[in-house]
Design a protein around this motif. Structure first.
Motif, PDB file in Angstrom:
ATOM      1  N   LEU A   1       0.824  -1.202   0.000  1.00  0.00           N
ATOM      2  CA  LEU A   1       0.000   0.000   0.000  1.00  0.00           C
ATOM      3  C   LEU A   1       0.858   1.252   0.000  1.00  0.00           C
ATOM      4  O   LEU A   1       0.587   2.217  -0.733  1.00  0.00           O
ATOM      5  CB  LEU A   1      -0.901   0.028   1.240  1.00  0.00           C
ATOM      6  CG  LEU A   1      -2.168  -0.813   1.255  1.00  0.00           C
ATOM      7  CD1 LEU A   1      -2.800  -0.755   2.640  1.00  0.00           C
ATOM      8  CD2 LEU A   1      -3.153  -0.332   0.203  1.00  0.00           C
ATOM      9  N   ARG A   2       1.885   1.257   0.823  1.00  0.00           N
ATOM     10  CA  ARG A   2       2.741   2.442   0.952  1.00  0.00           C
ATOM     11  C   ARG A   2       3.549   2.698  -0.306  1.00  0.00           C
ATOM     12  O   ARG A   2       3.895   3.842  -0.606  1.00  0.00           O
ATOM     13  CB  ARG A   2       3.650   2.279   2.160  1.00  0.00           C
ATOM     14  CG  ARG A   2       2.880   2.336   3.485  1.00  0.00           C
ATOM     15  CD  ARG A   2       3.731   1.945   4.679  1.00  0.00           C
ATOM     16  NE  ARG A   2       2.962   2.072   5.920  1.00  0.00           N
ATOM     17  CZ  ARG A   2       3.297   1.517   7.067  1.00  0.00           C
ATOM     18  NH1 ARG A   2       4.404   0.795   7.149  1.00  0.00           N
ATOM     19  NH2 ARG A   2       2.542   1.676   8.141  1.00  0.00           N
ATOM     20  N   ILE A   3       3.843   1.649  -1.055  1.00  0.00           N
ATOM     21  CA  ILE A   3       4.567   1.805  -2.320  1.00  0.00           C
ATOM     22  C   ILE A   3       3.639   2.325  -3.419  1.00  0.00           C
ATOM     23  O   ILE A   3       4.012   3.200  -4.212  1.00  0.00           O
ATOM     24  CB  ILE A   3       5.201   0.466  -2.746  1.00  0.00           C
ATOM     25  CG1 ILE A   3       6.315   0.067  -1.766  1.00  0.00           C
ATOM     26  CG2 ILE A   3       5.761   0.548  -4.165  1.00  0.00           C
ATOM     27  CD1 ILE A   3       6.838  -1.343  -1.965  1.00  0.00           C
ATOM     28  N   GLU A   4       2.403   1.802  -3.449  1.00  0.00           N
ATOM     29  CA  GLU A   4       1.503   2.066  -4.566  1.00  0.00           C
ATOM     30  C   GLU A   4       0.649   3.321  -4.409  1.00  0.00           C
ATOM     31  O   GLU A   4       0.158   3.871  -5.388  1.00  0.00           O
ATOM     32  CB  GLU A   4       0.573   0.859  -4.765  1.00  0.00           C
ATOM     33  CG  GLU A   4       1.316  -0.410  -5.153  1.00  0.00           C
ATOM     34  CD  GLU A   4       0.405  -1.629  -5.159  1.00  0.00           C
ATOM     35  OE1 GLU A   4      -0.827  -1.447  -5.053  1.00  0.00           O
ATOM     36  OE2 GLU A   4       0.919  -2.747  -5.245  1.00  0.00           O
ATOM     37  N   HIS A   5       0.431   3.785  -3.164  1.00  0.00           N
ATOM     38  CA  HIS A   5      -0.520   4.868  -2.952  1.00  0.00           C
ATOM     39  C   HIS A   5       0.063   5.998  -2.108  1.00  0.00           C
ATOM     40  O   HIS A   5       0.906   5.774  -1.253  1.00  0.00           O
ATOM     41  CB  HIS A   5      -1.785   4.337  -2.258  1.00  0.00           C
ATOM     42  CG  HIS A   5      -2.511   3.305  -3.047  1.00  0.00           C
ATOM     43  ND1 HIS A   5      -3.275   3.590  -4.148  1.00  0.00           N
ATOM     44  CD2 HIS A   5      -2.584   1.948  -2.889  1.00  0.00           C
ATOM     45  CE1 HIS A   5      -3.792   2.472  -4.634  1.00  0.00           C
ATOM     46  NE2 HIS A   5      -3.391   1.471  -3.886  1.00  0.00           N
ATOM     47  N   GLU A   6      -0.432   7.195  -2.378  1.00  0.00           N
ATOM     48  CA  GLU A   6      -0.124   8.364  -1.568  1.00  0.00           C
ATOM     49  C   GLU A   6      -1.415   8.814  -0.906  1.00  0.00           C
ATOM     50  O   GLU A   6      -2.503   8.653  -1.478  1.00  0.00           O
ATOM     51  CB  GLU A   6       0.422   9.495  -2.439  1.00  0.00           C
ATOM     52  CG  GLU A   6       1.692   9.150  -3.188  1.00  0.00           C
ATOM     53  CD  GLU A   6       2.098  10.261  -4.127  1.00  0.00           C
ATOM     54  OE1 GLU A   6       1.496  11.354  -4.051  1.00  0.00           O
ATOM     55  OE2 GLU A   6       3.011  10.028  -4.937  1.00  0.00           O
ATOM     56  N   PRO A   7      -1.340   9.395   0.305  1.00  0.00           N
ATOM     57  CA  PRO A   7      -2.567   9.846   0.982  1.00  0.00           C
ATOM     58  C   PRO A   7      -3.440  10.741   0.116  1.00  0.00           C
ATOM     59  O   PRO A   7      -4.663  10.635   0.142  1.00  0.00           O
ATOM     60  CB  PRO A   7      -2.026  10.594   2.208  1.00  0.00           C
ATOM     61  CG  PRO A   7      -0.716   9.945   2.486  1.00  0.00           C
ATOM     62  CD  PRO A   7      -0.139   9.605   1.140  1.00  0.00           C
ATOM     63  N   ALA A   8      -2.821  11.607  -0.677  1.00  0.00           N
ATOM     64  CA  ALA A   8      -3.589  12.549  -1.493  1.00  0.00           C
ATOM     65  C   ALA A   8      -4.339  11.864  -2.630  1.00  0.00           C
ATOM     66  O   ALA A   8      -5.263  12.444  -3.212  1.00  0.00           O
ATOM     67  CB  ALA A   8      -2.663  13.623  -2.059  1.00  0.00           C
ATOM     68  N   LYS A   9      -3.941  10.623  -2.955  1.00  0.00           N
ATOM     69  CA  LYS A   9      -4.559   9.921  -4.077  1.00  0.00           C
ATOM     70  C   LYS A   9      -5.417   8.734  -3.635  1.00  0.00           C
ATOM     71  O   LYS A   9      -5.786   7.888  -4.461  1.00  0.00           O
ATOM     72  CB  LYS A   9      -3.481   9.450  -5.061  1.00  0.00           C
ATOM     73  CG  LYS A   9      -2.708  10.601  -5.705  1.00  0.00           C
ATOM     74  CD  LYS A   9      -1.708  10.099  -6.723  1.00  0.00           C
ATOM     75  CE  LYS A   9      -0.973  11.258  -7.384  1.00  0.00           C
ATOM     76  NZ  LYS A   9       0.005  10.780  -8.401  1.00  0.00           N
ATOM     77  N   LEU A  10      -5.755   8.688  -2.363  1.00  0.00           N
ATOM     78  CA  LEU A  10      -6.571   7.585  -1.867  1.00  0.00           C
ATOM     79  C   LEU A  10      -7.926   7.513  -2.543  1.00  0.00           C
ATOM     80  O   LEU A  10      -8.492   6.435  -2.692  1.00  0.00           O
ATOM     81  CB  LEU A  10      -6.766   7.720  -0.353  1.00  0.00           C
ATOM     82  CG  LEU A  10      -5.744   7.028   0.542  1.00  0.00           C
ATOM     83  CD1 LEU A  10      -6.100   7.247   1.996  1.00  0.00           C
ATOM     84  CD2 LEU A  10      -5.662   5.546   0.241  1.00  0.00           C
ATOM     85  N   THR A  11      -8.465   8.656  -2.936  1.00  0.00           N
ATOM     86  CA  THR A  11      -9.801   8.664  -3.552  1.00  0.00           C
ATOM     87  C   THR A  11      -9.807   7.995  -4.923  1.00  0.00           C
ATOM     88  O   THR A  11     -10.877   7.804  -5.501  1.00  0.00           O
ATOM     89  CB  THR A  11     -10.338  10.094  -3.665  1.00  0.00           C
ATOM     90  OG1 THR A  11      -9.389  10.912  -4.349  1.00  0.00           O
ATOM     91  CG2 THR A  11     -10.601  10.683  -2.286  1.00  0.00           C
ATOM     92  N   GLU A  12      -8.641   7.627  -5.437  1.00  0.00           N
ATOM     93  CA  GLU A  12      -8.600   6.886  -6.700  1.00  0.00           C
ATOM     94  C   GLU A  12      -8.977   5.416  -6.488  1.00  0.00           C
ATOM     95  O   GLU A  12      -9.299   4.715  -7.442  1.00  0.00           O
ATOM     96  CB  GLU A  12      -7.202   6.982  -7.318  1.00  0.00           C
ATOM     97  CG  GLU A  12      -6.825   8.408  -7.738  1.00  0.00           C
ATOM     98  CD  GLU A  12      -5.408   8.503  -8.261  1.00  0.00           C
ATOM     99  OE1 GLU A  12      -4.712   7.462  -8.283  1.00  0.00           O
ATOM    100  OE2 GLU A  12      -5.003   9.612  -8.648  1.00  0.00           O
ATOM    101  N   ILE A  13      -8.924   4.950  -5.255  1.00  0.00           N
ATOM    102  CA  ILE A  13      -9.347   3.577  -4.944  1.00  0.00           C
ATOM    103  C   ILE A  13     -10.870   3.529  -4.992  1.00  0.00           C
ATOM    104  O   ILE A  13     -11.545   4.348  -4.364  1.00  0.00           O
ATOM    105  CB  ILE A  13      -8.847   3.153  -3.551  1.00  0.00           C
ATOM    106  CG1 ILE A  13      -7.314   3.189  -3.508  1.00  0.00           C
ATOM    107  CG2 ILE A  13      -9.366   1.768  -3.185  1.00  0.00           C
ATOM    108  CD1 ILE A  13      -6.734   2.936  -2.130  1.00  0.00           C
ATOM    109  N   GLU A  14     -11.430   2.576  -5.732  1.00  0.00           N
ATOM    110  CA  GLU A  14     -12.878   2.552  -5.962  1.00  0.00           C
ATOM    111  C   GLU A  14     -13.678   2.585  -4.668  1.00  0.00           C
ATOM    112  O   GLU A  14     -14.628   3.370  -4.528  1.00  0.00           O
ATOM    113  CB  GLU A  14     -13.275   1.318  -6.772  1.00  0.00           C
ATOM    114  CG  GLU A  14     -14.772   1.279  -7.067  1.00  0.00           C
ATOM    115  CD  GLU A  14     -15.212  -0.010  -7.741  1.00  0.00           C
ATOM    116  OE1 GLU A  14     -15.505   0.060  -8.950  1.00  0.00           O
ATOM    117  OE2 GLU A  14     -15.273  -1.054  -7.066  1.00  0.00           O
TER     118      GLU A  14
END
Length: 225
Positions: free
Chosen positions: A46-59
């Motif tokens: 998760l930490r590699i693939e996502h940034e807090p600012a882009k969490l809303t991209e997860i369905e």
């Protein structure tokens, strides 16, 4: 344990549904090394693939934020529990281990990006309904705060509100010695019936593989067409 959804929820979320699983003869313990390893690997990815600012991209995060808005809930002030947990983990906070049932529940919540709740059935009274909160709905939450649930989506029994896709109560929390459990998955409307059924099945299998016991009931609660 029968769980129903109040019409006031369907008025705002016509395709809303819950996954409901009732377990018996569960044997709680410290989470085994295998589970802790799987959690750690998933959190690292998760930490590699996502940034807090882009969490809303997860369905799941995007759709539950949209559902909150339709319910009149500000998702930036009251985040879905799955988003709050994912956000903390991606920011570098540790996965808080509780016991073998709660840890599976929280792992699956971040895995599917869906709010999950798990409750001690011995602490519940009568039937459970998912509804919108009133002025009298409040409880001591697991985050240590007294939460006011007016207008928020919640679960309630005969004693009152005890859970929600935001935060659950201390009253029905799963602690050492609990053996009869109720697990609730809050599905967003974009998940198909097939997807929901697959999530219910995989959830029940994983929890019993780790904790033993039996699945008494496992199904979705949906609007009656």
């Amino acid at each position: 344990m029968k769980v129903t959804i109040s019409p006031d929820v369907f008025d705002k979320l016509p395709d809303f549904s819950l996954g409901v699983i009732h377990y018996s003869d569960i044997a709680l313990s410290e989470s085994p090394k295998m589970l802790r390893g799987r959690i750690n690997l998933f959190v690292e990815s998760l930490r590699i693939e996502h940034e807090p600012a882009k969490l809303t991209e997860i369905e799941g995060i995007r759709e539950w934020r949209a559902a909150f808005k339709r319910l009149g809930i500000d998702p930036s002030r009251y985040r879905p529990s799955s988003e709050a947990l994912l956000r903390r983990l991606i920011q570098g906070n540790p996965f808080h281990l509780v016991n073998s049932a709660v840890d599976v529940n929280n792992f699956l919540s971040i895995h599917y990006a869906l709010p999950y709740g798990i409750y001690d059935l011995s602490k519940l009274s009568g039937q459970v309904v998912c509804r919108l909160g009133t002025e009298t709905d409040a409880y001591e939450a697991l985050n240590g705060r007294e939460v006011q649930m007016k207008g928020k989506l919640l679960l309630a029994d005969e004693e009152g509100a005890f859970g929600s896709p935001i935060v659950d109560s201390v009253r029905t929390s799963v602690k050492d010695g609990a053996s009869q459990l109720l697990q609730v998955i809050f599905f967003h409307p974009m998940l198909s019936v097939k997807q929901q059924d697959e999530i219910i099945g995989s959830t029940a299998r994983m929890l019993t593989e780790i904790n033993g016991g039996e699945v008494v009931f496992a199904d979705a609660v949906r609007a009656i067409s």
